[in-house]
Design a protein around this motif. Structure first.
Motif, short mmCIF file in Angstrom:
data_model
loop_
_atom_site.label_atom_id
_atom_site.label_comp_id
_atom_site.label_asym_id
_atom_site.label_seq_id
_atom_site.Cartn_x
_atom_site.Cartn_y
_atom_site.Cartn_z
N LYS A 92 0.82 -1.22 0.00
CA LYS A 92 0.00 0.00 0.00
C LYS A 92 0.85 1.26 0.00
O LYS A 92 0.45 2.29 -0.55
CB LYS A 92 -0.92 0.02 1.23
CG LYS A 92 -2.22 -0.75 1.05
CD LYS A 92 -3.11 -0.60 2.28
CE LYS A 92 -3.60 0.83 2.43
NZ LYS A 92 -4.50 0.98 3.59
N ALA A 124 0.78 -5.32 -6.69
CA ALA A 124 1.71 -4.21 -6.46
C ALA A 124 2.61 -4.00 -7.67
O ALA A 124 2.90 -2.86 -8.05
CB ALA A 124 2.55 -4.49 -5.22
N CYS A 126 1.87 -4.71 -10.77
CA CYS A 126 1.03 -4.11 -11.83
C CYS A 126 0.79 -2.63 -11.57
O CYS A 126 0.76 -1.83 -12.51
CB CYS A 126 -0.30 -4.86 -11.93
SG CYS A 126 -0.15 -6.52 -12.64
N ASP A 127 0.63 -2.26 -10.31
CA ASP A 127 0.37 -0.86 -9.96
C ASP A 127 1.49 0.08 -10.41
O ASP A 127 1.24 1.25 -10.72
CB ASP A 127 0.15 -0.70 -8.45
CG ASP A 127 -1.21 -1.20 -8.00
OD1 ASP A 127 -2.11 -1.30 -8.86
OD2 ASP A 127 -1.37 -1.49 -6.81
N GLU A 155 -5.86 -8.23 -11.76
CA GLU A 155 -4.65 -7.43 -11.58
C GLU A 155 -3.80 -7.43 -12.85
O GLU A 155 -3.24 -6.39 -13.24
CB GLU A 155 -3.83 -7.96 -10.39
CG GLU A 155 -4.49 -7.79 -9.03
CD GLU A 155 -4.59 -6.34 -8.59
OE1 GLU A 155 -4.02 -5.46 -9.25
OE2 GLU A 155 -5.26 -6.08 -7.57
N LYS A 158 -5.36 -5.20 -15.42
CA LYS A 158 -5.05 -3.81 -15.05
C LYS A 158 -3.63 -3.45 -15.46
O LYS A 158 -3.38 -2.38 -16.02
CB LYS A 158 -5.24 -3.63 -13.55
CG LYS A 158 -4.91 -2.23 -13.04
CD LYS A 158 -5.06 -2.15 -11.52
CE LYS A 158 -4.01 -2.98 -10.82
NZ LYS A 158 -4.09 -2.87 -9.33
#
Length: 216
Positions: A92, A124, A126-127, A155, A158
């Motif tokens: 996060k 995470a 992929c983010d 995910e 994304k």
């Protein structure tokens, strides 16, 4: 209970701490943890994990780690949920390297990462657009004998869309449609938003029609 001379027991504390953590009142929950320890009641892993997760969700990684260390000091071994809560807290905050270090620590301590662990790390990756790392984690999921679930595939979809790899996202979406997995609204929205950004409104509308008709 205390005023009536009835000392709270392990179950009483567990209910209070879990309820407070669910509501986001992790500081108050920790005060009850302190009370338990002062009364020589060593909490079960679930109680420690609830507070670790509560601190993690509030972004307080330092206190989450401190509770984990306190847990170990009292002779309670961290389990997979403990590590997943800590990994979630780190991802996060964008601390992906630290999250992977926790996964390695799990293995050193004889714990096997579960699908939740992998999905947290994959999401995470992929983010931040590291689709190659996400695909490596996907392959590791298969090697360990787990079946990727809808979260895994969502995910990845994304991640593909963030990198502009729409064709790969479409192929993956078609794969999960054929797989028989229950698909929620999230992958539909990811693809529709991408189509709208590309100004490909026909594809967005076609996908919207599929979404509407999927339960008919």
């Amino acid at each position: 209970m205390s005023r009536m001379g009835v000392a709270p027991d392990h179950i009483s504390y567990k209910m209070l701490i879990q309820g407070l953590c669910i509501q986001g009142h992790v500081i108050e929950a920790n005060e009850f943890l302190v009370s338990m320890l002062e009364n020589s009641i060593v909490p079960e892993p679930l109680i420690w994990n609830s507070i670790i997760d509560g601190y993690g969700r509030s972004g307080d990684i330092q206190n989450a780690l401190s509770i984990r260390d306190q847990m170990v000091a009292f002779g309670v071994l961290p389990n997979v949920f403990t590590y997943n809560a800590l990994i979630h807290a780190h991802t996060k905050r964008g601390k992906i390297v630290e999250a992977h270090s926790l996964k390695k620590e799990m293995l050193v301590n004889g714990l096997s990462p579960d699908l939740v662990t992998y999905n947290l790390l994959l999401g995470a990756a992929c983010d931040v657009g590291h689709i190659h790392s996400a695909l490596q984690l996907h392959d590791e999921i298969l090697r360990t004998g787990y079946d990727p679930d809808i979260i895994t595939y969502t995910e990845l979809i994304k991640g593909y869309c963030m990198r502009g790899k729409v064709m790969e996202a479409e192929k993956l979406f078609a794969k999960i449609q054929r797989s028989g997995l229950a698909i929620d609204h999230v992958p539909f929205l990811i693809l529709m938003k991408k189509y709208c950004k590309m100004r490909d409104f026909n594809k967005a509308f076609d996908l919207y029609q599929i979404w509407l008709g999927r339960d008919k």
